[in-house]
Design an enzyme around this catalytic site. Structure first.
Site, mmCIF file in Angstrom:
data_model
loop_
_atom_site.group_PDB
_atom_site.id
_atom_site.type_symbol
_atom_site.label_atom_id
_atom_site.label_comp_id
_atom_site.label_asym_id
_atom_site.label_seq_id
_atom_site.Cartn_x
_atom_site.Cartn_y
_atom_site.Cartn_z
ATOM 1 N N GLN A 83 -28.945 -26.586 24.942
ATOM 2 C CA GLN A 83 -29.297 -25.893 26.175
ATOM 3 C C GLN A 83 -28.559 -24.570 26.338
ATOM 4 O O GLN A 83 -28.590 -23.955 27.395
ATOM 5 C CB GLN A 83 -29.010 -26.811 27.376
ATOM 6 N N HIS A 93 -25.879 -29.030 29.391
ATOM 7 C CA HIS A 93 -25.421 -28.934 30.780
ATOM 8 C C HIS A 93 -24.444 -27.783 31.000
ATOM 9 O O HIS A 93 -23.330 -27.962 31.494
ATOM 10 C CB HIS A 93 -24.795 -30.253 31.238
ATOM 11 N N GLU A 116 -31.227 -33.271 43.015
ATOM 12 C CA GLU A 116 -30.795 -33.018 44.387
ATOM 13 C C GLU A 116 -30.949 -31.548 44.767
ATOM 14 O O GLU A 116 -30.813 -30.655 43.932
ATOM 15 C CB GLU A 116 -29.317 -33.390 44.569
ATOM 16 N N TYR A 171 -29.795 -43.022 31.589
ATOM 17 C CA TYR A 171 -30.848 -42.745 30.617
ATOM 18 C C TYR A 171 -30.952 -43.852 29.571
ATOM 19 O O TYR A 171 -32.041 -44.216 29.116
ATOM 20 C CB TYR A 171 -30.553 -41.433 29.876
#
Length: 379
Positions: A81, A145, A242, A263
């Protein structure tokens, strides 16, 4: 290049979705973008500066419709990522052409999220004088992340980080560790130094840059146009995404209070937010459970005139379910969204409102991604 397609009631009929309060047409402004990640408007004329994950700045020329790559970018780590991530203009950009950017880069111990700034020269097609202002600590051997949205407000820069996919769901999780900026919102002066009034400046062992903590992976962040509060949206774990209103010194609970499930096992690993649990509760959430999720990327409040029924609504991009959520907002209360571009097949990476036309600009995700613009439907 600009093409137009009508994507209004037809999609609602095909997907069974409710008819939207505002109908719209979709214009394709550019195509063939390789993993774009963020965009910001340049003053006057509607040109857009974008980042591409592979480590390139892109410039969309509103007059010609052409997209050009700019020379000059920090060295980025593109695995997983990582990459060149968010971008924003300095408050005095009109005077000095300074831009701020975030990226994933190598450090001792692995990789981490960086914040830096440089000077944009559109005529020369370059970004120069790039300097690193801040590196999230510690570096971690992970490619996930990085978080990395930024908001500039009132002489400060707020940056949302990620927990680097740390898998210990107990109290020792890195997002609960005040000595680490991973899994937090940090607040800095525009030169990268730490303000004296940050909440943990005088806390022994705490990272003084932290403004709030207990976050999982912040990939959407914006400023409320009326209250000047920082709003963000973050990914949960298999559900549990959220929307949060950032507050000074608050702990948002990850992973000790969460709506997602593991997960790996599909089982709930933490209680949901409860009254008096000591954690700041989200303004809106998905879950619990892996089937109820909204992995967000990019958000803004709608403050234009082109779509009056959406005035004051919160626009949030959705990656997995591939639509823009248009959320009614009343103070701190967030209601269920209308789904824009639902059924069109686009992973949404970033969303913005044109400062001059009030249209909604959409940066999609992928290796051959278009830049779109939503305009009021004709006829």
């Amino acid at each position: 290049m600009k093409t137009t397609a009508t994507l209004t009631a037809a999609i609602a009929l095909m997907t069974g979705a409710p008819v939207l309060a505002q109908s719209y047409d979709v214009e394709t402004l550019a195509e063939g973008l390789d993993q774009p990640w963020a965009m910001t408007f340049l003053p006057d004329g509607g040109d857009i500066l974008m980042t591409a994950k592979g480590g390139t700045f892109l410039l969309y020329d509103a007059g010609s419709g052409e997209v050009s790559a700019l020379d000059g970018a920090p060295d980025v780590s593109t695995a997983g990522q990582g990459g060149l991530l968010d971008v924003a203009l300095a408050p005095d950009f009109a005077d000095n052409n300074v831009i701020y950017m975030t990226w994933a880069g190598s450090v001792t111990g692995g990789t981490t999220t960086h914040l830096g700034r440089g000077t944009l020269d559109t005529e020369a097609g370059t970004v120069t004088e790039i300097e690193t202002l801040f590196q999230v600590s510690p570096g971690i051997d992970s490619t996930a992340h990085y978080g990395s949205r930024i908001v500039i407000h009132d002489g400060h820069i707020y940056m949302g980080t990620g927990d680097r996919a740390f898998k210990d769901f107990g109290p020792d999780h890195i997002a609960q560790d005040l000595s680490s900026e991973n899994g937090s919102v940090i607040r800095l002066r525009l030169d990268g130094t730490v303000p004296d009034d940050n909440p943990f400046v005088d806390t022994q062992g705490a990272a003084p840059a932290i403004w709030s903590y207990g976050h999982r992976n912040i990939q959407a962040m914006t400023l409320h146009p009326d209250t000047s509060e920082i709003w963000l949206a973050e990914h949960g774990e298999a559900g549990g995404d959220e929307i949060n209103i950032v507050a000074r010194g608050e702990n948002f609970g990850w992973p000790l209070a969460a709506y997602g499930v593991d997960y790996r096992t599909g089982e709930q690993f933490a209680p949901t937010h409860q009254d008096a649990d000591g954690f700041a509760a989200p303004a809106y959430h998905w879950g619990p459970g892996r089937d109820d999720h909204f992995p967000p990327s990019g958000m803004t409040f709608y403050d234009g005139d082109a779509f009056p029924d959406w005035q004051g609504h919160l626009l949030v991009g959705n990656l997995f379910q591939q639509y823009i959520g248009v959320f009614p907002v009343d103070g701190a209360q967030v209601s269920d969204p209308e789904r824009v571009l639902d059924g069109a097949g686009y992973r949404i990476r970033d969303v913005a409102v044109g400062p001059e036309d009030g249209y909604i600009y959409v940066l999609t995700d992928g290796e051959d991604a278009p830049l779109l613009r939503l305009v009021p439907a004709q006829g």
